[in-house]
Design a protein around this motif. Structure first.
Motif, PDB file in Angstrom:
ATOM      1  N   GLN A   5      55.865  43.545  32.922  1.00 53.94           N
ATOM      2  CA  GLN A   5      56.722  43.892  31.798  1.00 53.94           C
ATOM      3  C   GLN A   5      56.180  43.395  30.458  1.00 53.94           C
ATOM      4  O   GLN A   5      56.657  43.810  29.409  1.00 53.94           O
ATOM      5  CB  GLN A   5      58.126  43.315  32.024  1.00 53.94           C
ATOM      6  N   CYS A   6      55.190  42.517  30.501  1.00 57.96           N
ATOM      7  CA  CYS A   6      54.603  42.010  29.254  1.00 57.96           C
ATOM      8  C   CYS A   6      53.762  43.103  28.602  1.00 57.96           C
ATOM      9  O   CYS A   6      53.328  44.059  29.260  1.00 57.96           O
ATOM     10  CB  CYS A   6      53.739  40.778  29.530  1.00 57.96           C
ATOM     11  N   GLY A   7      53.518  42.978  27.331  1.00 61.13           N
ATOM     12  CA  GLY A   7      52.782  44.007  26.604  1.00 61.13           C
ATOM     13  C   GLY A   7      51.284  43.865  26.726  1.00 61.13           C
ATOM     14  O   GLY A   7      50.765  42.924  27.330  1.00 61.13           O
ATOM     15  N   GLU A   8      50.561  44.795  26.103  1.00 61.98           N
ATOM     16  CA  GLU A   8      49.101  44.799  26.169  1.00 61.98           C
ATOM     17  C   GLU A   8      48.471  43.637  25.422  1.00 61.98           C
ATOM     18  O   GLU A   8      47.303  43.332  25.601  1.00 61.98           O
ATOM     19  CB  GLU A   8      48.563  46.119  25.610  1.00 61.98           C
ATOM     20  N   HIS A   9      49.253  42.977  24.567  1.00 58.52           N
ATOM     21  CA  HIS A   9      48.729  41.822  23.824  1.00 58.52           C
ATOM     22  C   HIS A   9      48.970  40.507  24.561  1.00 58.52           C
ATOM     23  O   HIS A   9      48.728  39.431  24.004  1.00 58.52           O
ATOM     24  CB  HIS A   9      49.368  41.759  22.440  1.00 58.52           C
ATOM     25  N   CYS A  10      49.429  40.580  25.794  1.00 55.24           N
ATOM     26  CA  CYS A  10      49.646  39.381  26.617  1.00 55.24           C
ATOM     27  C   CYS A  10      48.357  38.574  26.701  1.00 55.24           C
ATOM     28  O   CYS A  10      47.260  39.122  26.882  1.00 55.24           O
ATOM     29  CB  CYS A  10      50.108  39.801  28.007  1.00 55.24           C
ATOM     30  N   THR A  11      48.462  37.258  26.585  1.00 51.84           N
ATOM     31  CA  THR A  11      47.284  36.386  26.615  1.00 51.84           C
ATOM     32  C   THR A  11      46.670  36.275  28.006  1.00 51.84           C
ATOM     33  O   THR A  11      45.574  35.728  28.147  1.00 51.84           O
ATOM     34  CB  THR A  11      47.646  34.984  26.108  1.00 51.84           C
ATOM     35  N   ASN A  12      47.367  36.785  29.015  1.00 52.10           N
ATOM     36  CA  ASN A  12      46.822  36.770  30.377  1.00 52.10           C
ATOM     37  C   ASN A  12      46.183  38.111  30.731  1.00 52.10           C
ATOM     38  O   ASN A  12      46.105  38.496  31.884  1.00 52.10           O
ATOM     39  CB  ASN A  12      47.923  36.426  31.396  1.00 52.10           C
ATOM     40  N   ARG A  13      45.749  38.834  29.722  1.00 49.20           N
ATOM     41  CA  ARG A  13      45.010  40.085  29.909  1.00 49.20           C
ATOM     42  C   ARG A  13      43.694  39.974  29.135  1.00 49.20           C
ATOM     43  O   ARG A  13      43.677  40.109  27.916  1.00 49.20           O
ATOM     44  CB  ARG A  13      45.824  41.279  29.397  1.00 49.20           C
ATOM     45  N   VAL A  14      42.614  39.719  29.837  1.00 44.52           N
ATOM     46  CA  VAL A  14      41.311  39.533  29.194  1.00 44.52           C
ATOM     47  C   VAL A  14      40.255  40.459  29.796  1.00 44.52           C
ATOM     48  O   VAL A  14      39.691  41.309  29.111  1.00 44.52           O
ATOM     49  CB  VAL A  14      40.851  38.056  29.289  1.00 44.52           C
ATOM     50  N   VAL A  15      39.993  40.301  31.085  1.00 40.37           N
ATOM     51  CA  VAL A  15      38.967  41.103  31.746  1.00 40.37           C
ATOM     52  C   VAL A  15      39.310  42.590  31.661  1.00 40.37           C
ATOM     53  O   VAL A  15      38.435  43.431  31.439  1.00 40.37           O
ATOM     54  CB  VAL A  15      38.807  40.664  33.213  1.00 40.37           C
ATOM     55  N   GLN A  16      40.587  42.911  31.807  1.00 35.57           N
ATOM     56  CA  GLN A  16      41.005  44.318  31.800  1.00 35.57           C
ATOM     57  C   GLN A  16      40.839  44.979  30.439  1.00 35.57           C
ATOM     58  O   GLN A  16      40.895  46.209  30.333  1.00 35.57           O
ATOM     59  CB  GLN A  16      42.464  44.436  32.244  1.00 35.57           C
ATOM     60  N   ARG A  17      40.593  44.199  29.394  1.00 41.63           N
ATOM     61  CA  ARG A  17      40.363  44.788  28.072  1.00 41.63           C
ATOM     62  C   ARG A  17      38.977  45.378  27.939  1.00 41.63           C
ATOM     63  O   ARG A  17      38.672  46.084  26.981  1.00 41.63           O
ATOM     64  CB  ARG A  17      40.582  43.725  26.986  1.00 41.63           C
ATOM     65  N   GLY A  18      38.110  45.070  28.880  1.00 45.24           N
ATOM     66  CA  GLY A  18      36.778  45.660  28.894  1.00 45.24           C
ATOM     67  C   GLY A  18      35.800  44.991  27.950  1.00 45.24           C
ATOM     68  O   GLY A  18      36.023  43.870  27.456  1.00 45.24           O
ATOM     69  N   LEU A  19      34.723  45.677  27.689  1.00 38.21           N
ATOM     70  CA  LEU A  19      33.626  45.153  26.884  1.00 38.21           C
ATOM     71  C   LEU A  19      34.075  44.847  25.456  1.00 38.21           C
ATOM     72  O   LEU A  19      34.699  45.689  24.809  1.00 38.21           O
ATOM     73  CB  LEU A  19      32.492  46.175  26.870  1.00 38.21           C
ATOM     74  N   GLN A  20      33.763  43.635  24.984  1.00 38.17           N
ATOM     75  CA  GLN A  20      34.166  43.212  23.645  1.00 38.17           C
ATOM     76  C   GLN A  20      32.982  42.855  22.759  1.00 38.17           C
ATOM     77  O   GLN A  20      33.167  42.424  21.618  1.00 38.17           O
ATOM     78  CB  GLN A  20      35.106  41.999  23.749  1.00 38.17           C
ATOM     79  N   PHE A  21      31.763  43.017  23.273  1.00 40.08           N
ATOM     80  CA  PHE A  21      30.565  42.662  22.511  1.00 40.08           C
ATOM     81  C   PHE A  21      29.528  43.778  22.620  1.00 40.08           C
ATOM     82  O   PHE A  21      29.480  44.503  23.603  1.00 40.08           O
ATOM     83  CB  PHE A  21      29.959  41.354  23.033  1.00 40.08           C
ATOM     84  N   HIS A  22      28.698  43.884  21.594  1.00 36.26           N
ATOM     85  CA  HIS A  22      27.603  44.847  21.610  1.00 36.26           C
ATOM     86  C   HIS A  22      26.474  44.301  22.495  1.00 36.26           C
ATOM     87  O   HIS A  22      25.911  43.244  22.209  1.00 36.26           O
ATOM     88  CB  HIS A  22      27.073  45.089  20.194  1.00 36.26           C
ATOM     89  N   LEU A  23      26.151  45.028  23.547  1.00 34.30           N
ATOM     90  CA  LEU A  23      25.091  44.637  24.467  1.00 34.30           C
ATOM     91  C   LEU A  23      24.002  45.702  24.471  1.00 34.30           C
ATOM     92  O   LEU A  23      24.228  46.840  24.061  1.00 34.30           O
ATOM     93  CB  LEU A  23      25.648  44.445  25.886  1.00 34.30           C
ATOM     94  N   GLN A  24      22.820  45.315  24.981  1.00 29.55           N
ATOM     95  CA  GLN A  24      21.689  46.236  24.978  1.00 29.55           C
ATOM     96  C   GLN A  24      20.844  46.053  26.234  1.00 29.55           C
ATOM     97  O   GLN A  24      20.537  44.923  26.631  1.00 29.55           O
ATOM     98  CB  GLN A  24      20.816  45.992  23.744  1.00 29.55           C
ATOM     99  N   VAL A  25      20.480  47.157  26.852  1.00 27.77           N
ATOM    100  CA  VAL A  25      19.538  47.151  27.963  1.00 27.77           C
ATOM    101  C   VAL A  25      18.131  47.146  27.371  1.00 27.77           C
ATOM    102  O   VAL A  25      17.851  47.897  26.428  1.00 27.77           O
ATOM    103  CB  VAL A  25      19.747  48.389  28.857  1.00 27.77           C
ATOM    104  N   PHE A  26      17.244  46.296  27.895  1.00 33.03           N
ATOM    105  CA  PHE A  26      15.893  46.205  27.327  1.00 33.03           C
ATOM    106  C   PHE A  26      14.854  45.958  28.407  1.00 33.03           C
ATOM    107  O   PHE A  26      15.171  45.518  29.514  1.00 33.03           O
ATOM    108  CB  PHE A  26      15.836  45.089  26.266  1.00 33.03           C
TER     109      PHE A  26
END
Length: 315
Positions: A124-145
């Protein structure tokens, strides 16, 4: 207005500072638009990019899987007017998992094996719940090299603070017999992407999860091993008993640094004498090129997945 530190963190490394680096990066998005940010490819020399594979940002059910990772099996919490914290939220069983998006107590080895459950789609908590981290997906710019000796690798283009979630290791969830079948088909020149996660629970029981991103997977498949890694893998459960294999920053990671974790599941090579004996067994082993001072010479090796190929040890 953002602070200078925040502004530096938000600017991808190599995209503004060096035109040559930017030119060397192919604009092809490895993630095919399925992540929050595109993932570019950097080539040391002219040539093709990584071998094609089917991209998925999360696990998919493969041959022999006991549980479909997309099934919703956990009930949701009832936190509507109160935040999701220990004592009131049914999803948090031991202590709060995160502090300002960072995994708590990541510097304490005794905390590495604790179970982590995030709030799920039925909560019932919203999407801004502090116990939702991994499910938010990628949060940084990454590069394959392209690396010098390790084939393809994955690096960050931004500062990643210690404790922050970086990416998942996602792919097909397999049964043990299928894992062994695929491994037996590999040659000495093939890369082995299969990972076995064993979680020790009560009464000596062990929960096993096998993931293979070789044919269907995400950017986690490009992560190389290091005996002194800067990432730590933690099983995180959200909707299903099948864990997300979440990788968190074990230290502050600077722009341009390669991302790595210990394939054996250890952190900073805590090896006992029995492990050392297994490390010295060189059959089926591949050399490690991590360059760390504590390098174990060979990549980690799980003999149980090759058991039908090896003769029983008579000693």
């Amino acid at each position: 207005m953002k602070s200078a530190e925040a502004a530096e963190e938000s600017r991808p490394w190599g995209m503004a500072e060096s035109g040559k680096r930017a030119d060397a990066a192919k604009q092809t998005d490895v993630a095919r638009g399925m992540e929050n940010f595109p993932v570019s490819v950097w080539l040391r020399e002219a040539g093709p990019g990584p071998a094609p594979f089917q991209y998925t940002p999360e696990h998919v059910a493969g041959p022999g899987a006991d549980i479909d990772p997309s099934q919703i099996t956990f009930p949701g919490c009832m936190c509507v007017k109160t935040p999701c914290v220990l004592g009131t939220c049914s999803c948090i069983h031991h202590e709060d998992n995160y502090d300002k998006l960072c995994l708590r107590d990541i510097g304490l080895e005794t905390k590495y094996t604790r179970p982590v459950f995030e709030c799920n789609v039925l909560c019932q908590c919203g999407e801004h719940c502090t116990n939702r981290v991994v499910q938010r997906g990628l949060q940084f710019h990454l590069q394959v090299f392209q690396t010098d000796k390790k084939g393809w690798g994955l690096r960050t283009l931004q500062l990643i603070p210690k404790g922050r979630f970086v990416c998942e290791y996602a792919g097909e969830v397999l049964g043990l017999s299928e894992v062994r079948r695929r491994i037996h088909l590999q040659t000495a020149y093939d890369s082995n992407y299969i990972i076995a996660i064993r979680e020790h629970v009560y009464n000596g029981q062990v929960m096993e999860t096998f993931v293979d991103p070789t044919y269907i997977g995400n950017i986690g498949r490009f992560l190389n091993h290091s005996c002194e890694p800067n990432l730590l893998m933690i099983p995180v459960r959200i909707d299903s008993m099948v864990p997300k294999l979440a990788l968190f920053a074990a230290k502050d990671i600077l722009p341009g640094q390669e991302l790595s974790y210990d394939y054996s599941g250890r952190f900073l090579n805590h090896v006992d004498s029995k492990d050392k004996e297994r490390v010295d067994h060189r059959k089926f082993r591949k050399p490690c090129y991590c360059g760390a001072k504590s390098c174990m010479t060979f990549l980690p090796y799980d003999s149980s997945l090759y058991c039908s190929l090896e003769k029983p040890d008579s000693s």
